[in-house]
Scaffold this active site. Structure first.
Site, PDB file in Angstrom:
ATOM      1  N   HIS A 103     -32.235 -57.612  33.735  1.00  0.00           N
ATOM      2  CA  HIS A 103     -32.973 -57.086  32.577  1.00  0.00           C
ATOM      3  C   HIS A 103     -34.368 -56.675  33.039  1.00  0.00           C
ATOM      4  CE1 HIS A 103     -34.635 -56.603  28.601  1.00  0.00           C
ATOM      5  NE2 HIS A 103     -35.547 -57.519  28.844  1.00  0.00           N
ATOM      6  N   CYS A 214     -32.473 -51.080  28.808  1.00  0.00           N
ATOM      7  CA  CYS A 214     -33.778 -51.644  29.167  1.00  0.00           C
ATOM      8  C   CYS A 214     -34.333 -50.982  30.418  1.00  0.00           C
ATOM      9  CB  CYS A 214     -33.665 -53.150  29.354  1.00  0.00           C
ATOM     10  SG  CYS A 214     -32.536 -53.673  30.694  1.00  0.00           S
TER      11      CYS A 214
END
Length: 343
Positions: A103, A214
């Site tokens: 992430h 992301c």
């Protein structure tokens, strides 16, 4: 083995022929001349569907109110950090990090005031819930695929350093940050949905669809910072995760209204997505995953949803692959640096 391969090929070609006819007779004016298909921005963010629920972790629980980015004095010095941590670290620790499933986020520290902030962009109802349609008992579908920006006070340096990345990439002024903050609000209000998959014709080949997640937010955010005056440290090297699908040229099926008009087609799509429901028994999940494996890898078909429209992907080897490749930080006067064959 030969018989199985032949059946799969026939099914694949038959599906392509059927959807090709649909393309001709239902939407004769449609012609996709630009690849990858441009991500569609919207005039404003729609109201969130109350059916869609975040499972374990609510979206942005400590974040600031919508459309409220911090504002700094023009001559403040702001440090910019690239942040990475394994997906679902709260649940699995570093497990997914070992497979480079990461992430991405950005950290900002105002040297003059001491205040720091973390900026992320991710799915509102967790990854699995937004990657596949939710099928209802009446065989209709709901998409819970909104994504949005979240900014909150502080940078949890221990979290990012422990299993991931915490590295300074630039120093900027408060004026540069304020211009960037205006862009973040615009981006957040017009880029409203999350897309997990990147679709290619082959590894390092032509891209059919670009992901919107992301990592892509961090990349376009870095580009915007460069556009408004940031100078990045080119000695820093960063890699980004992609989850890739591989197919021959996608076949356009239409939006929900069009596909619903063909009952057989709509049933095929809903049957496909029924295999990927997060809320089902362990036994049903295993059964459906086996069926999904057969449909994607043997029958070589995947129903793909992009820009709120459906596409048929004639899948081919290697079918699905995870990549974690370097993308350089932007240089002055560079544009769309992240749209190269590796990202």
């Amino acid at each position: 083995m030969t018989t199985t391969a032949a059946v799969s090929h026939d099914q694949k070609m038959g599906a392509c022929l059927k959807y090709g006819l649909l393309l001709v007779f239902v939407v004769p004016c449609f012609c996709q001349n630009e690849w990858p298909v441009p991500y569609r921005r919207f005039p404003s963010r729609p109201q969130f569907n109350s059916y869609c629920q975040a499972g374990v972790v609510p979206f942005c629980p400590t974040g600031k109110a919508s459309n409220t980015m911090p504002q700094f004095h023009d001559f403040d010095t702001i440090e910019v950090y690239a942040l990475k941590a394994p997906v679902f670290e709260f649940k699995f620790g570093d497990l997914l990090g070992k497979f480079h499933i990461m992430h991405d986020a950005i950290g900002f520290k105002n040297v003059d005031t001491g205040f720091s902030y973390t900026l992320e962009w991710y799915e509102l109802v967790e990854l699995f819930n937004c990657t596949f349609a939710h099928t209802l008992q009446n065989d209709s579908m709901i998409w819970c695929n909104q994504g949005a920006a979240c900014i909150y006070d502080g940078i949890d340096t221990k979290h990012w350093i422990e299993n991931g990345t915490f590295v300074k990439v630039a120093d900027i002024t408060g004026d540069v940050f304020n211009k960037f903050a205006d862009w973040v609000e615009w981006d957040n209000n017009t880029a409203i949905y999350y897309e997990t998959w990147t679709v290619w014709d082959k590894p390092d080949g032509k891209m059919w669809f670009d992901s919107f997640d992301c990592a892509s937010f961090v990349l376009r955010a870095f580009q915007k910072l460069a556009d408004v005056g940031a100078k990045f440290n080119q000695s820093v090297h960063l890699n980004y995760t992609r989850i890739n699908l591989y197919s021959d040229q996608p076949v356009y099926l239409g939006n929900e209204t069009v596909v619903k008009a063909d009952q057989s087609l709509y049933k095929n799509i809903t049957d496909f997505y029924k295999k990927f429901q997060s809320h089902q028994s362990y036994q049903d999940l295993l059964t459906h995953l086996v069926e999904a494996y057969i449909e994607v890898f043997d029958q070589q078909q995947f129903y793909f949803f992009y820009n709120f429209e459906y596409w048929f992907l004639p899948m081919k080897s290697p079918f699905i692959k995870l990549t974690y490749l370097e993308v350089p930080l932007p240089k002055p006067n560079s544009t769309l640096y992240y749209r190269n064959k590796h990202f």
